[in-house]
Design a protein around this motif. Structure first.
Motif, PDB file in Angstrom:
ATOM      1  N   ALA A  14       0.648  -1.482  -0.064  1.00 18.86           N
ATOM      2  CA  ALA A  14      -0.116   0.012  -0.002  1.00 18.86           C
ATOM      3  C   ALA A  14       0.787   1.540   0.329  1.00 18.86           C
ATOM      4  O   ALA A  14       0.374   2.386  -0.662  1.00 18.86           O
ATOM      5  N   ALA A  15       1.687   1.483   0.995  1.00 16.12           N
ATOM      6  CA  ALA A  15       2.562   2.376   0.837  1.00 16.12           C
ATOM      7  C   ALA A  15       3.325   2.737  -0.856  1.00 16.12           C
ATOM      8  O   ALA A  15       3.248   3.496  -0.885  1.00 16.12           O
ATOM      9  N   ALA A  16       3.548   1.461  -1.185  1.00 14.59           N
ATOM     10  CA  ALA A  16       4.169   1.634  -2.365  1.00 14.59           C
ATOM     11  C   ALA A  16       3.542   1.996  -3.609  1.00 14.59           C
ATOM     12  O   ALA A  16       4.166   2.851  -4.493  1.00 14.59           O
ATOM     13  N   LYS A  17       2.186   2.174  -3.762  1.00 16.47           N
ATOM     14  CA  LYS A  17       1.276   2.721  -4.701  1.00 16.47           C
ATOM     15  C   LYS A  17       1.198   3.567  -3.707  1.00 16.47           C
ATOM     16  O   LYS A  17       0.435   4.287  -4.935  1.00 16.47           O
ATOM     17  N   VAL A  18       0.412   4.242  -3.003  1.00 17.30           N
ATOM     18  CA  VAL A  18       0.982   5.510  -2.315  1.00 17.30           C
ATOM     19  C   VAL A  18       1.715   6.834  -3.462  1.00 17.30           C
ATOM     20  O   VAL A  18       1.367   7.015  -3.951  1.00 17.30           O
ATOM     21  N   ALA A  19       3.291   6.023  -3.093  1.00 15.39           N
ATOM     22  CA  ALA A  19       4.475   6.521  -3.467  1.00 15.39           C
ATOM     23  C   ALA A  19       3.663   6.378  -5.797  1.00 15.39           C
ATOM     24  O   ALA A  19       4.443   7.748  -5.743  1.00 15.39           O
ATOM     25  N   GLY A  20       3.838   6.126  -5.721  1.00 15.58           N
ATOM     26  CA  GLY A  20       3.801   5.591  -6.948  1.00 15.58           C
ATOM     27  C   GLY A  20       2.497   6.061  -7.405  1.00 15.58           C
ATOM     28  O   GLY A  20       2.628   7.188  -8.774  1.00 15.58           O
ATOM     29  N   HIS A  21       1.595   6.610  -6.629  1.00 17.24           N
ATOM     30  CA  HIS A  21       0.404   7.155  -7.493  1.00 17.24           C
ATOM     31  C   HIS A  21       0.293   8.795  -7.327  1.00 17.24           C
ATOM     32  O   HIS A  21       0.145   9.290  -8.913  1.00 17.24           O
ATOM     33  N   TRP A  22       1.338   9.201  -6.334  1.00 14.78           N
ATOM     34  CA  TRP A  22       1.568  10.469  -6.715  1.00 14.78           C
ATOM     35  C   TRP A  22       2.365  11.050  -7.515  1.00 14.78           C
ATOM     36  O   TRP A  22       2.960  11.685  -8.292  1.00 14.78           O
ATOM     37  N   LEU A  23       3.846   9.827  -7.461  1.00 14.48           N
ATOM     38  CA  LEU A  23       4.284  10.270  -8.524  1.00 14.48           C
ATOM     39  C   LEU A  23       4.147  10.355  -9.631  1.00 14.48           C
ATOM     40  O   LEU A  23       4.385  10.846 -11.302  1.00 14.48           O
ATOM     41  N   SER A  24       2.895   9.303 -10.263  1.00 17.57           N
ATOM     42  CA  SER A  24       2.608   9.927 -11.550  1.00 17.57           C
ATOM     43  C   SER A  24       0.822  10.709 -12.222  1.00 17.57           C
ATOM     44  O   SER A  24       1.426  11.026 -13.118  1.00 17.57           O
ATOM     45  N   PHE A  25       0.998  11.564 -11.006  1.00 13.03           N
ATOM     46  CA  PHE A  25       0.148  12.968 -11.151  1.00 13.03           C
ATOM     47  C   PHE A  25       0.455  13.849 -10.592  1.00 13.03           C
ATOM     48  O   PHE A  25       0.184  14.629 -10.644  1.00 13.03           O
ATOM     49  N   GLY A  26       1.246  13.707  -9.340  1.00 10.39           N
ATOM     50  CA  GLY A  26       0.864  14.842  -8.922  1.00 10.39           C
ATOM     51  C   GLY A  26       1.990  15.989  -8.850  1.00 10.39           C
ATOM     52  O   GLY A  26       1.913  17.229  -9.664  1.00 10.39           O
ATOM     53  N   PRO A  27       3.604  15.328  -9.633  1.00  6.46           N
ATOM     54  CA  PRO A  27       3.947  16.417 -10.454  1.00  6.46           C
ATOM     55  C   PRO A  27       3.717  17.313 -11.228  1.00  6.46           C
ATOM     56  O   PRO A  27       3.711  18.685 -12.127  1.00  6.46           O
ATOM     57  N   LEU A  28       2.770  17.022 -12.434  1.00  7.99           N
ATOM     58  CA  LEU A  28       1.495  17.069 -13.642  1.00  7.99           C
ATOM     59  C   LEU A  28       0.632  17.844 -12.565  1.00  7.99           C
ATOM     60  O   LEU A  28       0.513  19.049 -13.267  1.00  7.99           O
ATOM     61  N   LEU A  29       0.034  17.461 -11.820  1.00  5.19           N
ATOM     62  CA  LEU A  29      -0.520  18.147 -11.569  1.00  5.19           C
ATOM     63  C   LEU A  29      -0.407  19.577 -10.754  1.00  5.19           C
ATOM     64  O   LEU A  29      -0.836  21.007 -11.214  1.00  5.19           O
ATOM     65  N   LEU A  30       1.329  20.005 -10.232  1.00  9.47           N
ATOM     66  CA  LEU A  30       1.780  21.060 -10.212  1.00  9.47           C
ATOM     67  C   LEU A  30       2.119  21.726 -11.330  1.00  9.47           C
ATOM     68  O   LEU A  30       2.136  23.607 -11.195  1.00  9.47           O
TER      69      LEU A  30
END
Length: 211
Positions: free
Chosen positions: A89-105
């Motif tokens: 679950a922790a890995a999925k949180v990190a992977g999910h953020w990396l796949s949408f967080g930077p683009l969102l910013l």
């Protein structure tokens, strides 16, 4: 953990990874048509509008976070190989953020210009969104795990996530527009609580689905 995170990032970008960012920008474009061309009004509501767009964008990929791996037996294979459900679950949180967080910013910077946000508020907005998007990613994974395998899981996940995100939304919007309110500290505390607690909630839900 590194391989699981990398796999999540590849999955995020193998599909329509641009969709959350495109939706984010679409909201920023449509808001001026809804409220009119008043630049002062747009500047006042810009932070709130962008935060609502970020919350909704975080919901878009929620159906792919847990359910495909549960249905294909990937979660069981990782468990058999000694990977704890909380680590998954922790890995999925990190992977999910990396796949949408930077683009969102990046999209937030463009959206702020469209909504006439004062330039001095943009760094605060990006900082608040960067912190808040981590909390949104954690909530998305936890809710995806809780609804995995259920009928109409996407709609149910949205109904669960929206009320849980209200504190983050309130403090994040306040931190984006008022530097002296102390809202950034409160937002950071809420985001930290979500990031720390989501793997345990999601791990328990994954174990429950296995039994």
């Amino acid at each position: 953990m590194g391989r699981v995170i990398a796999r999540e990032v590849r999955r995020g970008f193998s599909g329509p990874a641009w969709l959350p960012a495109a939706f984010f920008l679409l909201v920023a474009v449509l808001v001026p048509f809804a409220v009119g061309p008043d630049s002062r009004l747009l500047a006042r509501i810009a932070a709130g509008a962008l935060w609502i767009a970020a919350l909704t964008a975080a919901l878009l990929p929620i159906e792919r976070l847990i359910e495909p791996d549960r249905a294909d037996g990937v979660l069981d294979q990782l468990f058999v190989r000694g990977v704890a459900d909380e680590s998954i679950a922790a890995a999925k949180v990190a992977g999910h953020w990396l796949s949408f967080g930077p683009l969102l910013l990046v999209s937030a910077a463009v959206g702020a210009l469209l909504l006439r946000l004062p330039p001095d508020q943009l760094p605060r907005l990006l900082l608040a969104l960067g912190i808040g998007s981590l909390g949104l990613a954690a909530m998305a994974v936890a809710v995806a795990a809780l609804t995995a395998g259920l009928p109409r899981a996407g709609s149910l996940a949205g109904l669960l996530l929206l009320p849980l995100a209200i504190p983050l939304l309130i403090f994040g919007a306040a931190a984006s527009s008022d530097p002296g309110s102390g809202a950034l500290l409160l937002e950071s505390a809420v985001a930290l609580l979500l990031v720390a607690g989501a793997p345990f909630v999601a791990g328990a839900a994954i174990r429950a689905s296995r039994t």
